[in-house]
Design an enzyme around this catalytic site. Structure first.
Site, short mmCIF file in Angstrom:
data_model
loop_
_atom_site.label_atom_id
_atom_site.label_comp_id
_atom_site.label_asym_id
_atom_site.label_seq_id
_atom_site.Cartn_x
_atom_site.Cartn_y
_atom_site.Cartn_z
N GLY A 91 25.97 -36.69 12.74
CA GLY A 91 27.03 -37.31 11.95
C GLY A 91 28.02 -38.12 12.77
N ASP B 90 34.86 -29.77 8.03
CA ASP B 90 34.80 -29.34 6.63
C ASP B 90 35.22 -27.88 6.58
OD1 ASP B 90 33.98 -28.57 4.02
OD2 ASP B 90 32.57 -30.22 3.92
N LYS C 52 38.67 -32.36 6.03
CA LYS C 52 38.64 -32.14 4.57
C LYS C 52 39.70 -31.10 4.19
CE LYS C 52 34.58 -32.40 2.46
NZ LYS C 52 33.27 -32.04 1.85
N PHE D 199 32.51 -33.90 -1.67
CA PHE D 199 31.41 -34.23 -0.76
C PHE D 199 31.34 -35.74 -0.60
CE2 PHE D 199 27.16 -34.54 0.98
CZ PHE D 199 27.18 -33.48 1.87
O1 LIG Z 1 32.94 -27.96 9.27
P1 LIG Z 1 31.57 -27.64 8.80
O2 LIG Z 1 31.55 -27.08 7.39
O3 LIG Z 1 30.81 -26.77 9.75
O4 LIG Z 1 30.79 -29.02 8.66
C1 LIG Z 1 30.93 -30.07 9.56
C2 LIG Z 1 29.62 -30.44 10.17
O5 LIG Z 1 28.69 -30.77 9.14
C3 LIG Z 1 28.08 -32.01 9.45
O6 LIG Z 1 26.92 -31.83 10.19
P2 LIG Z 1 25.51 -31.53 9.49
O7 LIG Z 1 25.16 -30.09 9.64
O8 LIG Z 1 25.50 -32.09 8.09
O9 LIG Z 1 24.51 -32.35 10.38
P3 LIG Z 1 24.55 -33.92 10.65
O10 LIG Z 1 25.63 -34.14 11.68
O11 LIG Z 1 23.21 -34.25 11.17
O12 LIG Z 1 24.85 -34.61 9.35
C4 LIG Z 1 29.11 -32.75 10.25
O13 LIG Z 1 28.52 -33.75 11.06
C5 LIG Z 1 29.79 -31.67 11.04
O14 LIG Z 1 29.18 -31.49 12.31
O1 HPA Z 2 31.44 -33.94 2.80
C1 HPA Z 2 30.48 -34.00 3.61
N1 HPA Z 2 29.61 -35.04 3.58
C2 HPA Z 2 28.56 -35.16 4.42
N2 HPA Z 2 28.28 -34.25 5.35
C3 HPA Z 2 29.10 -33.18 5.45
N3 HPA Z 2 29.05 -32.15 6.31
C4 HPA Z 2 30.08 -31.36 6.01
N4 HPA Z 2 30.80 -31.84 4.97
C5 HPA Z 2 30.21 -33.02 4.61
#
Ligand SMILES: O=P(O)(O)OC[C@H]1O[C@H](OP(=O)(O)OP(=O)(O)O)[C@H](O)[C@@H]1O
Ligand code: HPA
Length: 197
Positions: A57, A115, A143, A164
């Protein structure tokens, strides 16, 4: 299968609502860079921080942020995920662990979103356990869940509502990380399953 993804990605966006414009995103990244430059540009201790982007991300935020930083640094990435294709967090999976020796170092962890805070709480603790002297958490979006999180970010680009979102690195089902702004997707669009491959 390809048709399915194309159609679903398009439908997801056509039902979505933009909540943060590309201009606001750009300003937020600039602010994060300014805070980091303020701390490290004139650092008398000669700090040489290691910047770790949390893939996937963080890829867009990191790519926009790095060229705005004015101080000597080292960059690498780690890869941690806990959402997969889902819109609810699960177990944390490490795909790439920190590769440098972090002992005694200042680490700047860069991620797209705080998040529930589980991912960055875990990442921070792991780096401290590995001997990092200091871990600074810089997130593009925080968030607003209306409740305490297991960790707080040190630097936040934007505070966003408890919805989201996709865009600026964030995805739903792998779609729309490439959007320059942030969009809230419709709840019913999150649950459509892909056909078996
Ligand atoms: O605060 P949290 O509830 O733990 O969520 C936040 C994490 O979620 C997402 O990663 P994801 O697991 O979707 O993988 P990605 O980075 O490949 O999208 C984002 O990039 C953060 O690293
Ligand atoms: O709101 C969201 N969007 C996409 N990815 C995420 N990972 C944690 N929260 C989010």
């Amino acid at each position: 299968m390809q048709d399915f993804h194309y159609t679903r990605a398009r439908a997801l966006l056509s039902n979505a609502e933009e909540i943060v414009s590309a201009e606001t995103v750009t300003a937020a990244v600039k602010n994060v860079a300014a805070v980091l430059n303020q701390r490290f540009d004139n650092d008398e201790t000669g700090a040489f921080p290691l910047v770790l982007g949390v893939m996937g991300g963080a890829v867009v935020f990191t790519g926009n942020l790095l060229p705005q930083l004015n101080f000597p640094l080292e960059f690498d990435y780690i890869h941690v995920t806990r959402y997969g294709d889902l819109d609810r967090g699960g177990e944390i999976v490490w795909k790439v662990i920190p590769r440098q020796d972090v002992t005694g170092r200042t680490i700047i962890v860069v991620d797209d979103i705080l998040d529930e805070g589980e991912t960055l709480a875990h990442v921070k603790q792991r780096l401290l356990d590995m001997g990092a002297a200091e871990v600074i958490l810089a997130v593009f979006a925080d968030k607003d869940l209306g409740r305490a999180k297991p960790v707080q970010a040190d630097i936040v680009g934007l505070s966003i509502p408890n919805r989201f979102v996709v865009g600026f690195g964030m995805d739903a089902h792998g779609y729309w990380r490439n959007l320059p702004g942030l969009w809230v997707i419709r709840d019913t669009d999150k649950q459509v399953e892909a056909p078996a491959a």
